[in-house]
Scaffold this active site. Structure first.
Site, PDB file in Angstrom:
ATOM      1  N   ARG A  45       0.604  -1.310  -0.324  1.00 51.20           N
ATOM      2  CA  ARG A  45      -0.059  -0.288   0.518  1.00 51.20           C
ATOM      3  C   ARG A  45       1.047   1.364  -0.151  1.00 51.20           C
ATOM      4  O   ARG A  45       0.474   2.487  -0.191  1.00 51.20           O
ATOM      5  CB  ARG A  45      -0.614  -0.177   1.387  1.00 51.20           C
ATOM      6  CG  ARG A  45      -1.906  -0.787   0.958  1.00 51.20           C
ATOM      7  CD  ARG A  45      -2.611  -1.116   2.690  1.00 51.20           C
ATOM      8  NE  ARG A  45      -2.758  -2.368   2.930  1.00 51.20           N
ATOM      9  CZ  ARG A  45      -3.313  -2.828   4.178  1.00 51.20           C
ATOM     10  NH1 ARG A  45      -4.276  -1.631   5.020  1.00 51.20           N
ATOM     11  NH2 ARG A  45      -3.065  -3.848   4.759  1.00 51.20           N
ATOM     12  N   GLY A  46       2.041   0.889   0.241  1.00 49.40           N
ATOM     13  CA  GLY A  46       2.921   2.086   0.473  1.00 49.40           C
ATOM     14  C   GLY A  46       2.752   3.598  -0.341  1.00 49.40           C
ATOM     15  O   GLY A  46       3.719   3.739  -0.104  1.00 49.40           O
ATOM     16  N   GLU A 101       7.528   2.245  -6.864  1.00 55.93           N
ATOM     17  CA  GLU A 101       7.161   0.760  -5.377  1.00 55.93           C
ATOM     18  C   GLU A 101       7.879   2.539  -4.476  1.00 55.93           C
ATOM     19  O   GLU A 101       8.865   3.270  -4.546  1.00 55.93           O
ATOM     20  CB  GLU A 101       8.598   0.950  -5.423  1.00 55.93           C
ATOM     21  CG  GLU A 101       9.462  -0.077  -4.376  1.00 55.93           C
ATOM     22  CD  GLU A 101       8.484  -1.058  -2.920  1.00 55.93           C
ATOM     23  OE1 GLU A 101       7.760  -0.412  -3.489  1.00 55.93           O
ATOM     24  OE2 GLU A 101       9.214  -2.170  -3.134  1.00 55.93           O
ATOM     25  N   ASP A 102       7.571   2.467  -3.044  1.00 56.29           N
ATOM     26  CA  ASP A 102       8.189   3.309  -1.544  1.00 56.29           C
ATOM     27  C   ASP A 102       8.713   3.678  -1.960  1.00 56.29           C
ATOM     28  O   ASP A 102       9.841   4.676  -1.935  1.00 56.29           O
ATOM     29  CB  ASP A 102       6.639   3.429  -0.826  1.00 56.29           C
ATOM     30  CG  ASP A 102       7.102   1.354  -0.192  1.00 56.29           C
ATOM     31  OD1 ASP A 102       7.198   0.736  -0.850  1.00 56.29           O
ATOM     32  OD2 ASP A 102       6.108   1.031   0.962  1.00 56.29           O
ATOM     33  N   ASP A 105      15.328  -1.045   0.284  1.00 55.62           N
ATOM     34  CA  ASP A 105      15.391  -1.413   1.117  1.00 55.62           C
ATOM     35  C   ASP A 105      16.809  -2.425   0.814  1.00 55.62           C
ATOM     36  O   ASP A 105      17.768  -2.277  -0.045  1.00 55.62           O
ATOM     37  CB  ASP A 105      14.500  -1.959   1.835  1.00 55.62           C
ATOM     38  CG  ASP A 105      15.284  -1.353   3.415  1.00 55.62           C
ATOM     39  OD1 ASP A 105      15.828  -1.342   3.805  1.00 55.62           O
ATOM     40  OD2 ASP A 105      14.696  -2.224   4.481  1.00 55.62           O
ATOM     41  N   LYS A 133      16.868   3.010   0.092  1.00 54.35           N
ATOM     42  CA  LYS A 133      18.451   2.908   1.035  1.00 54.35           C
ATOM     43  C   LYS A 133      19.783   2.110   0.557  1.00 54.35           C
ATOM     44  O   LYS A 133      19.448   1.905   0.516  1.00 54.35           O
ATOM     45  CB  LYS A 133      17.912   2.674   2.484  1.00 54.35           C
ATOM     46  CG  LYS A 133      16.478   3.027   3.068  1.00 54.35           C
ATOM     47  CD  LYS A 133      16.285   2.270   4.192  1.00 54.35           C
ATOM     48  CE  LYS A 133      14.350   2.455   4.261  1.00 54.35           C
ATOM     49  NZ  LYS A 133      14.396   1.536   5.589  1.00 54.35           N
ATOM     50  N   PHE A 154      14.067   4.449   9.690  1.00 45.66           N
ATOM     51  CA  PHE A 154      12.482   3.939   9.746  1.00 45.66           C
ATOM     52  C   PHE A 154      11.524   4.783   8.961  1.00 45.66           C
ATOM     53  O   PHE A 154      11.832   5.448  10.412  1.00 45.66           O
ATOM     54  CB  PHE A 154      12.069   2.869  10.638  1.00 45.66           C
ATOM     55  CG  PHE A 154      10.882   2.228  10.213  1.00 45.66           C
ATOM     56  CD1 PHE A 154      10.690   1.022   9.366  1.00 45.66           C
ATOM     57  CD2 PHE A 154       9.795   2.506  10.817  1.00 45.66           C
ATOM     58  CE1 PHE A 154      10.012   0.615   9.095  1.00 45.66           C
ATOM     59  CE2 PHE A 154       8.426   1.970  10.560  1.00 45.66           C
ATOM     60  CZ  PHE A 154       8.272   0.533   9.536  1.00 45.66           C
ATOM     61  N   VAL A 155      11.143   4.792   8.499  1.00 41.82           N
ATOM     62  CA  VAL A 155      10.438   5.836   8.061  1.00 41.82           C
ATOM     63  C   VAL A 155       9.371   6.066   8.034  1.00 41.82           C
ATOM     64  O   VAL A 155       8.455   4.717   7.442  1.00 41.82           O
ATOM     65  CB  VAL A 155      10.902   6.609   6.393  1.00 41.82           C
ATOM     66  CG1 VAL A 155      12.900   6.951   6.742  1.00 41.82           C
ATOM     67  CG2 VAL A 155      11.069   5.540   5.483  1.00 41.82           C
ATOM     68  N   ASP A 161       3.701   3.603   6.284  1.00 38.18           N
ATOM     69  CA  ASP A 161       3.008   3.677   7.535  1.00 38.18           C
ATOM     70  C   ASP A 161       3.996   2.860   8.870  1.00 38.18           C
ATOM     71  O   ASP A 161       5.260   1.929   8.755  1.00 38.18           O
ATOM     72  CB  ASP A 161       1.634   2.729   7.246  1.00 38.18           C
ATOM     73  CG  ASP A 161       2.367   1.103   7.308  1.00 38.18           C
ATOM     74  OD1 ASP A 161       3.316   0.132   6.563  1.00 38.18           O
ATOM     75  OD2 ASP A 161       2.151   0.451   8.276  1.00 38.18           O
ATOM     76  N   ARG A 167       0.675   6.740   7.449  1.00 32.40           N
ATOM     77  CA  ARG A 167       0.294   6.911   5.943  1.00 32.40           C
ATOM     78  C   ARG A 167       0.313   8.409   5.246  1.00 32.40           C
ATOM     79  O   ARG A 167       0.563   9.061   4.415  1.00 32.40           O
ATOM     80  CB  ARG A 167      -0.409   6.012   5.706  1.00 32.40           C
ATOM     81  CG  ARG A 167      -0.304   5.244   5.234  1.00 32.40           C
ATOM     82  CD  ARG A 167      -0.865   4.025   5.096  1.00 32.40           C
ATOM     83  NE  ARG A 167      -1.107   3.021   5.022  1.00 32.40           N
ATOM     84  CZ  ARG A 167       0.268   1.388   4.999  1.00 32.40           C
ATOM     85  NH1 ARG A 167       0.785   2.042   3.932  1.00 32.40           N
ATOM     86  NH2 ARG A 167       0.136  -0.102   4.913  1.00 32.40           N
TER      87      ARG A 167
HETATM   88  P1  5GP Z   1      12.789  -4.375   0.707  1.00 31.73           P
HETATM   89  O1  5GP Z   1      12.394  -6.532  -0.057  1.00 31.73           O
HETATM   90  O2  5GP Z   1      13.735  -3.681  -0.382  1.00 31.73           O
HETATM   91  O3  5GP Z   1      13.723  -4.516   1.923  1.00 31.73           O
HETATM   92  O4  5GP Z   1      11.579  -4.241   1.821  1.00 31.73           O
HETATM   93  C1  5GP Z   1      11.086  -3.823   0.950  1.00 31.73           C
HETATM   94  C2  5GP Z   1       9.846  -3.130   1.614  1.00 31.73           C
HETATM   95  O5  5GP Z   1      10.433  -2.808   2.750  1.00 31.73           O
HETATM   96  C3  5GP Z   1       9.209  -1.061   0.730  1.00 31.73           C
HETATM   97  O6  5GP Z   1       8.091  -1.775  -0.453  1.00 31.73           O
HETATM   98  C4  5GP Z   1       8.367  -0.856   2.103  1.00 31.73           C
HETATM   99  O7  5GP Z   1       7.102  -1.858   1.862  1.00 31.73           O
HETATM  100  C5  5GP Z   1       9.489  -1.994   3.902  1.00 31.73           C
HETATM  101  N1  5GP Z   1      10.096  -0.897   3.801  1.00 31.73           N
HETATM  102  C6  5GP Z   1      11.366  -0.526   4.136  1.00 31.73           C
HETATM  103  N2  5GP Z   1      11.958   0.387   5.033  1.00 31.73           N
HETATM  104  C7  5GP Z   1      11.089   0.662   5.446  1.00 31.73           C
HETATM  105  C8  5GP Z   1      10.977   1.834   6.181  1.00 31.73           C
HETATM  106  O8  5GP Z   1      11.746   2.683   6.971  1.00 31.73           O
HETATM  107  N3  5GP Z   1       9.459   2.202   6.732  1.00 31.73           N
HETATM  108  C9  5GP Z   1       8.228   1.257   6.063  1.00 31.73           C
HETATM  109  N4  5GP Z   1       6.534   1.503   6.753  1.00 31.73           N
HETATM  110  N5  5GP Z   1       8.937   0.044   5.227  1.00 31.73           N
HETATM  111  C10 5GP Z   1       9.818   0.319   4.736  1.00 31.73           C
END
Ligand code: 5GP
Length: 182
Positions: A45-46, A101-102, A105, A133, A154-155, A161, A167
């Site tokens: 949902r991000g 994508e939001d 990470d 990141k 962590f944002v 959210d 959100r």
């Molecule tokens: P990845 O698979 O790249 O580790 O993570 C991707 C997903 O993790 C992002 O789409 C997001 O939903 C969640 N995520 C990563 N960092 C953060 C953060 O700082 N805050 C939040 N709320 N979600 C995060």
């Protein structure tokens, strides 16, 4: 579910986000000029606020679709397991696809999403991520367009959210746990 007490420190203002979204949309519109088949896929949902703002600035005919995959749940630890919770409504075979994508990470989510969508024979897939990141990356995936590089925090806000809250903040902030009871 209870969450520990926390404060939110502003990291990126609403004004800075709006300016960056406009600039990204200009680049994306130029990149896809001449294509009439672009499908913009928002990862729920991000990305819902980001995609809403981004598509309104695109000078292109687009279709908008959504994909929801499982991720963090209510925890701040990244899950490496990615399942489709809600699939696309439309076909992407032979189409130009832009995944919105939001946050990228560790990169696991994006890598899985790209491999799932890749099996459906799109013409081409590109990625636009609001936040990156790079210091957290575990797998080698890249977004062609990135809104902002951020440190390992962590944002929340602007669609993103913490335990389904925050959100609706217009800016992006970093969560700082205070250690006090809520
Ligand atoms: P990845 O698979 O790249 O580790 O993570 C991707 C997903 O993790 C992002 O789409 C997001 O939903 C969640 N995520 C990563 N960092 C953060 C953060 O700082 N805050 C939040 N709320 N979600 C995060």
């Amino acid at each position: 579910m209870t969450t520990p007490a926390y404060r939110i420190d502003e990291l990126i203002s609403a004004k800075a986000i709006a300016a960056r979204v406009e600039a990204l949309a200009r680049e994306i519109s130029a990149f896809y000029r001449g294509t009439d088949k672009l499908v913009v896929v928002g990862l729920l949902r991000g990305s819902f606020i980001f995609i809403a703002d981004l598509v309104r600035e695109l000078n292109l005919a687009v279709e908008v679709d959504f994909l929801e995959v499982s991720s963090y749940g209510n925890s701040t630890e990244s899950s490496r397991e990615v399942r489709i919770l809600k699939d696309l409504r439309g076909e992407i075979e032979g189409r130009d696809v832009l995944v919105v994508e939001d946050i990228v990470d560790t990169g696991h989510t994006l890598r899985h999403v790209l491999s799932i969508l890749g099996t459906r024979n799109p013409k081409r897939i590109e990625v636009c991520a609001l936040l990156d990141k790079p210091s957290r990356r575990e797998v080698d995936v890249k977004a062609r367009w990135i809104g902002f590089e951020i440190p390992d925090a962590f944002v929340v806000g602007y669609g993103i959210d913490y335990a389904q809250r925050n959100r609706n903040l217009p800016h992006i902030g970093a969560v700082r746990f205070t250690g006090e009871p809520e």
